[in-house]
Design a protein around this motif. Sequence first.
Motif, PDB file in Angstrom:
ATOM      1  N   ASP A 159       0.813  -1.211   0.000  1.00  0.00           N
ATOM      2  CA  ASP A 159       0.000   0.000   0.000  1.00  0.00           C
ATOM      3  C   ASP A 159       0.848   1.264   0.000  1.00  0.00           C
ATOM      4  N   LEU A 160       2.121   1.143   0.346  1.00  0.00           N
ATOM      5  CA  LEU A 160       3.003   2.300   0.394  1.00  0.00           C
ATOM      6  C   LEU A 160       3.896   2.428  -0.827  1.00  0.00           C
ATOM      7  N   ALA A 161       4.193   1.320  -1.480  1.00  0.00           N
ATOM      8  CA  ALA A 161       5.157   1.353  -2.575  1.00  0.00           C
ATOM      9  C   ALA A 161       4.734   0.373  -3.654  1.00  0.00           C
ATOM     10  N   SER A 162       5.340   0.537  -4.811  1.00  0.00           N
ATOM     11  CA  SER A 162       5.102  -0.362  -5.944  1.00  0.00           C
ATOM     12  C   SER A 162       6.443  -0.796  -6.510  1.00  0.00           C
ATOM     13  N   ILE A 163       6.440  -1.908  -7.200  1.00  0.00           N
ATOM     14  CA  ILE A 163       7.673  -2.426  -7.796  1.00  0.00           C
ATOM     15  C   ILE A 163       7.943  -1.678  -9.090  1.00  0.00           C
ATOM     16  N   ALA A 164       9.156  -1.201  -9.242  1.00  0.00           N
ATOM     17  CA  ALA A 164       9.530  -0.456 -10.440  1.00  0.00           C
ATOM     18  C   ALA A 164       9.372  -1.329 -11.678  1.00  0.00           C
ATOM     19  N   GLY A 165       8.716  -0.787 -12.693  1.00  0.00           N
ATOM     20  CA  GLY A 165       8.500  -1.512 -13.930  1.00  0.00           C
ATOM     21  C   GLY A 165       7.184  -2.240 -14.016  1.00  0.00           C
ATOM     22  N   VAL A 166       6.518  -2.472 -12.886  1.00  0.00           N
ATOM     23  CA  VAL A 166       5.212  -3.120 -12.872  1.00  0.00           C
ATOM     24  C   VAL A 166       4.163  -2.018 -12.980  1.00  0.00           C
ATOM     25  N   ARG A 167       3.564  -1.866 -14.131  1.00  0.00           N
ATOM     26  CA  ARG A 167       2.680  -0.737 -14.401  1.00  0.00           C
ATOM     27  C   ARG A 167       1.599  -1.129 -15.397  1.00  0.00           C
ATOM     28  N   THR A 168       0.551  -0.307 -15.449  1.00  0.00           N
ATOM     29  CA  THR A 168      -0.486  -0.478 -16.456  1.00  0.00           C
ATOM     30  C   THR A 168      -0.089   0.273 -17.725  1.00  0.00           C
ATOM     31  N   ASN A 169      -0.686  -0.120 -18.849  1.00  0.00           N
ATOM     32  CA  ASN A 169      -0.426   0.520 -20.135  1.00  0.00           C
ATOM     33  C   ASN A 169      -1.755   0.951 -20.742  1.00  0.00           C
ATOM     34  N   GLN A 170      -1.779   2.182 -21.243  1.00  0.00           N
ATOM     35  CA  GLN A 170      -2.998   2.734 -21.809  1.00  0.00           C
ATOM     36  C   GLN A 170      -3.121   2.342 -23.285  1.00  0.00           C
ATOM     37  N   LEU A 171      -4.320   1.892 -23.662  1.00  0.00           N
ATOM     38  CA  LEU A 171      -4.623   1.531 -25.043  1.00  0.00           C
ATOM     39  C   LEU A 171      -5.778   2.389 -25.548  1.00  0.00           C
ATOM     40  N   VAL A 172      -5.795   2.651 -26.851  1.00  0.00           N
ATOM     41  CA  VAL A 172      -6.831   3.490 -27.433  1.00  0.00           C
ATOM     42  C   VAL A 172      -7.152   2.976 -28.831  1.00  0.00           C
ATOM     43  N   GLY A 173      -8.404   3.177 -29.255  1.00  0.00           N
ATOM     44  CA  GLY A 173      -8.829   2.758 -30.577  1.00  0.00           C
ATOM     45  C   GLY A 173      -9.998   3.601 -31.053  1.00  0.00           C
ATOM     46  N   TYR A 174     -10.237   3.571 -32.360  1.00  0.00           N
ATOM     47  CA  TYR A 174     -11.336   4.312 -32.984  1.00  0.00           C
ATOM     48  C   TYR A 174     -12.236   3.328 -33.714  1.00  0.00           C
ATOM     49  N   THR A 203      18.485  -8.027  -7.958  1.00  0.00           N
ATOM     50  CA  THR A 203      17.728  -7.110  -7.112  1.00  0.00           C
ATOM     51  C   THR A 203      16.457  -6.637  -7.805  1.00  0.00           C
ATOM     52  N   ILE A 204      15.546  -6.105  -6.988  1.00  0.00           N
ATOM     53  CA  ILE A 204      14.356  -5.406  -7.474  1.00  0.00           C
ATOM     54  C   ILE A 204      14.306  -4.048  -6.781  1.00  0.00           C
ATOM     55  N   SER A 205      13.522  -3.155  -7.322  1.00  0.00           N
ATOM     56  CA  SER A 205      13.447  -1.801  -6.785  1.00  0.00           C
ATOM     57  C   SER A 205      12.005  -1.477  -6.433  1.00  0.00           C
ATOM     58  N   TYR A 206      11.793  -1.047  -5.190  1.00  0.00           N
ATOM     59  CA  TYR A 206      10.492  -0.552  -4.746  1.00  0.00           C
ATOM     60  C   TYR A 206      10.503   0.970  -4.819  1.00  0.00           C
ATOM     61  N   GLU A 207       9.354   1.549  -5.225  1.00  0.00           N
ATOM     62  CA  GLU A 207       9.220   2.999  -5.308  1.00  0.00           C
ATOM     63  C   GLU A 207       8.052   3.436  -4.436  1.00  0.00           C
ATOM     64  N   LEU A 208       8.343   4.303  -3.452  1.00  0.00           N
ATOM     65  CA  LEU A 208       7.295   4.805  -2.570  1.00  0.00           C
ATOM     66  C   LEU A 208       6.345   5.714  -3.344  1.00  0.00           C
ATOM     67  N   ALA A 209       5.071   5.661  -2.969  1.00  0.00           N
ATOM     68  CA  ALA A 209       4.088   6.536  -3.606  1.00  0.00           C
ATOM     69  C   ALA A 209       4.360   7.998  -3.275  1.00  0.00           C
ATOM     70  N   ALA A 210       4.815   8.281  -2.057  1.00  0.00           N
ATOM     71  CA  ALA A 210       5.175   9.636  -1.645  1.00  0.00           C
ATOM     72  C   ALA A 210       6.601   9.614  -1.124  1.00  0.00           C
ATOM     73  N   ALA A 211       7.449  10.444  -1.701  1.00  0.00           N
ATOM     74  CA  ALA A 211       8.859  10.467  -1.306  1.00  0.00           C
ATOM     75  C   ALA A 211       9.002  10.963   0.127  1.00  0.00           C
ATOM     76  N   ASP A 212       9.684  10.188   0.969  1.00  0.00           N
ATOM     77  CA  ASP A 212       9.902  10.563   2.366  1.00  0.00           C
ATOM     78  C   ASP A 212      11.099   9.773   2.882  1.00  0.00           C
ATOM     79  N   PHE A 213      12.113  10.478   3.361  1.00  0.00           N
ATOM     80  CA  PHE A 213      13.329   9.806   3.832  1.00  0.00           C
ATOM     81  C   PHE A 213      13.046   8.926   5.042  1.00  0.00           C
ATOM     82  N   GLY A 214      12.238   9.428   5.984  1.00  0.00           N
ATOM     83  CA  GLY A 214      11.948   8.648   7.185  1.00  0.00           C
ATOM     84  C   GLY A 214      11.176   7.385   6.887  1.00  0.00           C
ATOM     85  N   THR A 215      10.168   7.487   6.031  1.00  0.00           N
ATOM     86  CA  THR A 215       9.385   6.304   5.666  1.00  0.00           C
ATOM     87  C   THR A 215      10.231   5.303   4.894  1.00  0.00           C
TER      88      THR A 215
END
Length: 384
Positions: A44-59, A204-216
Amino acid sequence: MTTRWKRNVVSMLRAARLARVAGVVMTFVVLSSAPTAHAERIKDLASIAGVRTNQLVGYSLVVGLDGTGDQTSQAPFTVQSLTNMLGNLGVTVPQGTNMQLKNVAAVMVTMSLPPFAQPGQQFDVTVSSLGNAKSLRGGTLLMTPLKGVDGQVYAIAQGNLIVGGAGAQAGGSSVTINHLAAGRIPAGATVERAVPMPVGDADTISYELAAADFGTAQRVVDAINRSTGPDTAWALDARRIQVRAPAAPNERVAFLGRVENIEVTPLMGAAKVIVNSRSGSVVMNQAVTIQECAVAHGNLSVSIDTEQQVSQPNSFSRGRTVVTESAQIDLKQGSGNLVRMRAGANLADVVKALNAVGATPLDLINILQAMKSAGALRAELEVI
């Protein structure tokens, strides 16, 4: 003397016992009234770098409408699209044919492709009118290729629309409930191509916090190291956390499942006030405080009433009729008393102090900006 001495000793022991019990009760009350920290999972605080949704569009086109489609004179691309589609199906439309379409509408189809989606899976799509169709209710979306930013087709959409609204019109009057120019198709898109999505590199893997905070970030590192072993995780900055993970896919999945459910108590974020100047909404978090200040606020309203008058000339005169305007301006200023706002150390005090001014939400925006300039508002003011 001996009996009285014994009674005194017994009374002193009882008093000490009661005092000890009262002390325990007081300690419990103080501890129970103290605010408890809320722990959250790492997922709930962070996500794995590279794991993301992709937007698709069509007419594409929506057909089967009940006379609520595009007006072909104002949306020529609808006719062009229908002609091209019929040509691909072997139907030739003679040149110069004026097709008066009422049951067809040009639409844009959008979709979010979730991570790790595989061919054959089905997901919802959103269909939005592109022309001037009055309603998409009851329509059917024709086969639509959905493309990514690279121009490749990743899904195919088709199906019947669900529009959460209704409308009726007769005799020049109309009634509309909710929005009729957009709808959804549950499970309307089928994935045709998977998006490669490697989870980290070999080690290794990289986690990215949703809100940047050194203490968290440091707390997340400490929690992972306590659960999985020392030197497993380390922070790169206020947002990125590097974690050493097994190389085998099966072991890595199990490791990530264990890590993302580790509970961490994040630090309180920076004090912030969010102001939406378009809607007049004001939202502030728990860290907002104010310093003692005085605020005076009075509303200023200006009303202009314009009345048109007709000047008619006399009969058999050479004058002409002239239309003149008479304007009346009324200026009113509301009385604003000087209100003393005491320093507030928590959100409840801040809300109570701001309510004492008696201003509307739109007026409160100007008051908060003035308090920020005066240094009385201890928070970051963000206007969206």
